[in-house]
Each structure stands twice: as structure tokens, then as C-alpha cells.
Motif scaffolding. Structure first.
Motif, mmCIF file in Angstrom:
data_model
loop_
_atom_site.group_PDB
_atom_site.id
_atom_site.type_symbol
_atom_site.label_atom_id
_atom_site.label_comp_id
_atom_site.label_asym_id
_atom_site.label_seq_id
_atom_site.Cartn_x
_atom_site.Cartn_y
_atom_site.Cartn_z
ATOM 1 N N ASN A 131 0.815 -1.217 0.000
ATOM 2 C CA ASN A 131 0.000 0.000 0.000
ATOM 3 C C ASN A 131 0.849 1.267 0.000
ATOM 4 N N ARG A 132 1.988 1.181 -0.659
ATOM 5 C CA ARG A 132 2.891 2.322 -0.842
ATOM 6 C C ARG A 132 3.085 2.505 -2.349
ATOM 7 N N PRO A 133 3.541 3.668 -2.772
ATOM 8 C CA PRO A 133 3.823 3.836 -4.192
ATOM 9 C C PRO A 133 4.879 2.834 -4.668
ATOM 10 N N ILE A 134 4.625 2.218 -5.787
ATOM 11 C CA ILE A 134 5.551 1.232 -6.353
ATOM 12 C C ILE A 134 6.919 1.859 -6.602
ATOM 13 N N ALA A 135 6.932 3.125 -6.978
ATOM 14 C CA ALA A 135 8.201 3.814 -7.256
ATOM 15 C C ALA A 135 9.113 3.871 -6.030
ATOM 16 N N GLU A 136 8.570 3.673 -4.837
ATOM 17 C CA GLU A 136 9.397 3.666 -3.626
ATOM 18 C C GLU A 136 10.137 2.343 -3.442
ATOM 19 N N THR A 137 9.560 1.250 -3.919
ATOM 20 C CA THR A 137 10.131 -0.062 -3.629
ATOM 21 C C THR A 137 10.700 -0.781 -4.846
ATOM 22 N N LEU A 138 10.248 -0.441 -6.029
ATOM 23 C CA LEU A 138 10.765 -1.106 -7.226
ATOM 24 C C LEU A 138 12.273 -0.945 -7.376
ATOM 25 N N PRO A 139 12.841 0.253 -7.180
ATOM 26 C CA PRO A 139 14.303 0.363 -7.338
ATOM 27 C C PRO A 139 15.086 -0.583 -6.426
ATOM 28 N N LEU A 140 14.627 -0.752 -5.191
ATOM 29 C CA LEU A 140 15.322 -1.659 -4.283
ATOM 30 C C LEU A 140 15.166 -3.105 -4.733
ATOM 31 N N ALA A 141 13.972 -3.489 -5.157
ATOM 32 C CA ALA A 141 13.768 -4.849 -5.669
ATOM 33 C C ALA A 141 14.672 -5.112 -6.872
ATOM 34 N N LEU A 142 14.798 -4.124 -7.747
ATOM 35 C CA LEU A 142 15.696 -4.274 -8.901
ATOM 36 C C LEU A 142 17.145 -4.403 -8.457
ATOM 37 N N ASP A 143 17.554 -3.626 -7.467
ATOM 38 C CA ASP A 143 18.928 -3.735 -6.946
ATOM 39 C C ASP A 143 19.189 -5.133 -6.395
ATOM 40 N N VAL A 144 18.218 -5.686 -5.667
ATOM 41 C CA VAL A 144 18.363 -7.027 -5.095
ATOM 42 C C VAL A 144 18.466 -8.069 -6.207
ATOM 43 N N LEU A 145 17.583 -7.975 -7.195
ATOM 44 C CA LEU A 145 17.626 -8.919 -8.319
ATOM 45 C C LEU A 145 18.907 -8.757 -9.125
ATOM 46 N N ASP A 146 19.322 -7.518 -9.369
ATOM 47 C CA ASP A 146 20.569 -7.270 -10.114
ATOM 48 C C ASP A 146 21.779 -7.843 -9.376
ATOM 49 N N ALA A 147 21.805 -7.689 -8.050
ATOM 50 C CA ALA A 147 22.925 -8.213 -7.270
ATOM 51 C C ALA A 147 23.009 -9.721 -7.413
ATOM 52 N N ARG A 148 21.875 -10.381 -7.444
ATOM 53 C CA ARG A 148 21.887 -11.838 -7.594
ATOM 54 C C ARG A 148 22.220 -12.235 -9.027
ATOM 55 N N TRP A 149 21.758 -11.452 -9.978
ATOM 56 C CA TRP A 149 21.977 -11.775 -11.390
ATOM 57 C C TRP A 149 23.423 -11.522 -11.796
ATOM 58 N N SER A 150 23.929 -10.350 -11.492
ATOM 59 C CA SER A 150 25.248 -9.928 -11.988
ATOM 60 C C SER A 150 26.283 -9.721 -10.896
ATOM 61 N N GLY A 151 25.833 -9.686 -9.656
ATOM 62 C CA GLY A 151 26.732 -9.393 -8.554
ATOM 63 C C GLY A 151 26.754 -7.902 -8.274
ATOM 64 N N ALA A 152 27.023 -7.576 -7.060
ATOM 65 C CA ALA A 152 27.151 -6.191 -6.630
ATOM 66 C C ALA A 152 28.560 -6.000 -6.091
ATOM 67 N N PRO A 153 29.105 -4.813 -6.261
ATOM 68 C CA PRO A 153 30.448 -4.574 -5.712
ATOM 69 C C PRO A 153 30.472 -4.816 -4.205
ATOM 70 N N ALA A 154 31.479 -5.516 -3.759
ATOM 71 C CA ALA A 154 31.633 -5.736 -2.315
ATOM 72 C C ALA A 154 31.976 -4.408 -1.664
ATOM 73 N N LYS A 155 31.363 -4.140 -0.532
ATOM 74 C CA LYS A 155 31.633 -2.908 0.208
ATOM 75 C C LYS A 155 32.964 -3.050 0.933
ATOM 76 N N THR A 156 33.739 -2.003 0.905
ATOM 77 C CA THR A 156 35.005 -2.005 1.623
ATOM 78 C C THR A 156 34.890 -1.084 2.829
ATOM 79 N N SER A 157 35.627 -1.379 3.858
ATOM 80 C CA SER A 157 35.611 -0.577 5.061
ATOM 81 C C SER A 157 36.364 0.722 4.830
ATOM 82 N N ASP A 158 35.864 1.794 5.412
ATOM 83 C CA ASP A 158 36.538 3.090 5.336
ATOM 84 C C ASP A 158 37.695 3.166 6.332
ATOM 85 N N ALA A 159 37.767 2.233 7.242
ATOM 86 C CA ALA A 159 38.832 2.251 8.242
ATOM 87 C C ALA A 159 40.165 1.936 7.586
ATOM 88 N N ALA A 160 41.173 2.660 7.990
ATOM 89 C CA ALA A 160 42.504 2.437 7.408
ATOM 90 C C ALA A 160 43.426 1.761 8.385
#
Length: 108
Positions: A79-108
Motif C-alpha cells: 500500500n505504498r507507491p511502487i516507485a518507492e520499492t521497485l528500485p530496491l527490488a531491482l537492486d536485489v535482483l541485479d545483485a543476484r543476477w550480476s553481482g554487486a560490488p563488495a563494500k570495503t571498510s573506510d577504516a585504514a
């Protein structure tokens, strides 16, 4: 590369991971294979369940208890606008399909 996504959802940063077991459940619930689910999402021919179940199952795949994942999706996706959640769903699917860059720590 990783299949994990960290993103703001609802009221906090959360982890999402569409694991093999969660993909199998998504396929069962959507009555479609992951390729068709991904294609429907990227071609803007998705059903609402494609979005809500992708996010709910990816929360569970990343370690959120199932009850909490359902609560979050009910509060912040249904019951929320689709435009609020579709981008995140696409990011999740894209990460599984193609992989997402691993996050690196900012700590040196």
C-alpha cells in the motif's frame, strides 16, 4: 562481487540477500523461474508480488527473522507507491543476477 545489498528500507539501513533457498521460494510463490521474474522486473511487466516477495525473501536471506521481514514489508512496501520499492527490488535482483560490488571498510 557479492549477492548482498545494503540499503535504507523503512526506517533503517538493512541487508538483503536473495539466497538459493529464497530464490526457490520466490519461484514457488510467483509460479515463475528467476529468469522470468528478473525479465518481468526489468521490462516493467512485473506483478506486485514480484516486488513484495523479492524484498521479504531477501530480508530473510540476509538474516532478518521471517516475522520481522513480513512486518517490514507490510509497513514499508504494501500500500505504498511502487516507485518507492521497485528500485530496491531491482537492486536485489541485479545483485543476484550480476553481482554487486563488495563494500570495503573506510577504516585504514
Amino acid at each position: 562481487m557479492t549477492i548482498n545489498v545494503r540499503a535504507f528500507f523503512g526506517d533503517a539501513e538493512r541487508d538483503f540477500a536473495l539466497t538459493d533457498h529464497m530464490i526457490e521460494e520466490l519461484e514457488r510463490l510467483s509460479d515463475a523461474g528467476i529468469g522470468l521474474i528478473y525479465r518481468r522486473a526489468t521490462a516493467m511487466q512485473f506483478g506486485l508480488k514480484d516486488i513484495t516477495e523479492t524484498l521479504r525473501l531477501a530480508l530473510i536471506g540476509a538474516g532478518t527473522p521471517p516475522e520481522e521481514a513480513e512486518r517490514l514489508v507490510t509497513a514499508w512496501c504494501r500500500n505504498r507507491p511502487i516507485a518507492e520499492t521497485l528500485p530496491l527490488a531491482l537492486d536485489v535482483l541485479d545483485a543476484r543476477w550480476s553481482g554487486a560490488p563488495a563494500k570495503t571498510s573506510d577504516a585504514a
